[in-house]
Design a protein around this motif. Structure first.
Motif, PDB file in Angstrom:
ATOM      1  N   LEU A  90     -47.245  38.728 -13.406  1.00  0.00           N
ATOM      2  CA  LEU A  90     -46.626  39.186 -14.652  1.00  0.00           C
ATOM      3  C   LEU A  90     -47.007  38.208 -15.755  1.00  0.00           C
ATOM      4  N   PRO A  93     -48.728  49.251 -12.331  1.00  0.00           N
ATOM      5  CA  PRO A  93     -49.192  48.081 -13.083  1.00  0.00           C
ATOM      6  C   PRO A  93     -50.108  48.483 -14.239  1.00  0.00           C
ATOM      7  N   THR A 123     -48.440  43.646 -16.447  1.00  0.00           N
ATOM      8  CA  THR A 123     -48.382  43.558 -14.988  1.00  0.00           C
ATOM      9  C   THR A 123     -49.758  43.749 -14.368  1.00  0.00           C
TER      10      THR A 123
END
Ligand SMILES: [Fe+2]
Ligand SMILES: [Fe+2]
Length: 246
Positions: A232, A34, A3
Motif C-alpha cells: 500500500l 488492486p 494498492t
C-alpha cells in the motif's frame, strides 16, 4: 491509498497442484481489486509455450494493469512471445506509468542453452543505463522490479544465486530519491530488508517456500501455503507491506 498486488514465482508446470495454488492467489487478489498487479518472474518452470499459456489463462484473468518480468526459470523468447506477443532476444526492460507511479521492470535472466538453466541473475550495461535514463527522465515516485534480489536474505544456498554485482544497481537507485522500494522474487519467502537505503521487498512465493536453515523443513518447502504481498502506498508516499499466505 494506492494498492499494488505483488505475485512472484508462480512456476506453472512445476507440479500438478501449482495451477491450483495460483488460482487461489488470483482469487484473493481479484477480491482486493488492486490498482496494479506485478509478477516478478519464474512464471513458467521450464519455459514452455504450454506453461505460459496456462499462466496467461490463470493470472491473465486479473483485470490489470498486469506487469511481468522474467526469472531464471523463464526462457526469454517464449516468455516474450507469451507476454508481449513477439519473441525477444535482448533483455526485456519495460517501464509503465500507472496512477501517478512509475514501475521499472528489469530483466535479470541469464540465458542458457536449450533445456538448461542459469540460476543467478545479471543486469547488462544497457539495462542499467536504461534504468538510469528512465529515472532521470521522470520524477514520478517509482518502484524498481526484478526477479533476483540484489541483497542477501540469510539463506546461504539461495543467497549464492542472487543478483551478481548488485552494487551497480545500488549506485543507480541511490542517486534517485523517488525510488520508493525495490520489489523482487526468486527467494520464495516473505522477507524484507533494505537496499540503497530503501525497502527491498520479496513478494513471497506462490509455488513453494524456501525455509530458513533452522526451520527443519525441506530445502524447497512445497507444502507451505502459497504467499504473496500487498504493498500500500499512502498519499505521503509511505510504503506499507502486508503478506498473505493462503
Ligand atoms: Fe522461483
Ligand atoms: Fe528464481
Amino acid at each position: 491509498m494506492f494498492t499494488i498486488a505483488h505475485l512472484t514465482d508462480p512456476h506453472f508446470g512445476n507440479r500438478l497442484e501449482v495451477a491450483d495454488r495460483n488460482r487461489r492467489v488470483v482469487e484473493a487478489v481479484a477480491e482486493l481489486a488492486p490498482d496494479v498487479v506485478i509478477v516478478t518472474g519464474d512464471v513458467a518452470d521450464h519455459g514452455t509455450a504450454e506453461e505460459y499459456a496456462e499462466a496467461r489463462e490463470v493470472i491473465g484473468m486479473l483485470p490489470g494493469p498486469l506487469l511481468w518480468c522474467p526469472g531464471n526459470h523463464d526462457v526469454r523468447e517464449a516468455f516474450s512471445t507469451a507476454i508481449f506477443g513477439a519473441p525477444a532476444t535482448e533483455p526485456l526492460d519495460v517501464v509503465y506509468d500507472v496512477g501517478g507511479f512509475r514501475f521499472l521492470l528489469l530483466d535479470s535472466l541469464v540465458p542458457a542453452q536449450d533445456g538448461q538453466r542459469i540460476d543467478h541473475g545479471e543486469l547488462s550495461e544497457a539495462s542499467l543505463a536504461w534504468l538510469d535514463a528512465e529515472l532521470t527522465e521522470s520524477s514520478l515516485p517509482s518502484f524498481v522490479c526484478l526477479h533476483h534480489p540484489p541483497a542477501v536474505m540469510g539463506i546461504d544456498w539461495i543467497d549464492e544465486i542472487g543478483l551478481r554485482d548488485p552494487e551497480r544497481l545500488e549506485g543507480i537507485v541511490a542517486q534517485h530519491p523517488q525510488v520508493l522500494a525495490t520489489l523482487v522474487g526468486h527467494f520464495h519467502t516473505t522477507a524484507a530488508t533494505t537496499f540503497a537505503g530503501r525497502p527491498l521487498l520479496v513478494g513471497g512465493g506462490v509455488s513453494s517456500t524456501v525455509p530458513l536453515p533452522g526451520e527443519g523443513r525441506p530445502r524447497i518447502w512445497n507444502d507451505a501455503p502459497p504467499s504473496f504481498a500487498v504493498h500500500l502506498v499512502t498519499d505521503d508516499l509511505r510504503v506499507i507491506t502486508h503478506w498473505r499466505s493462503l
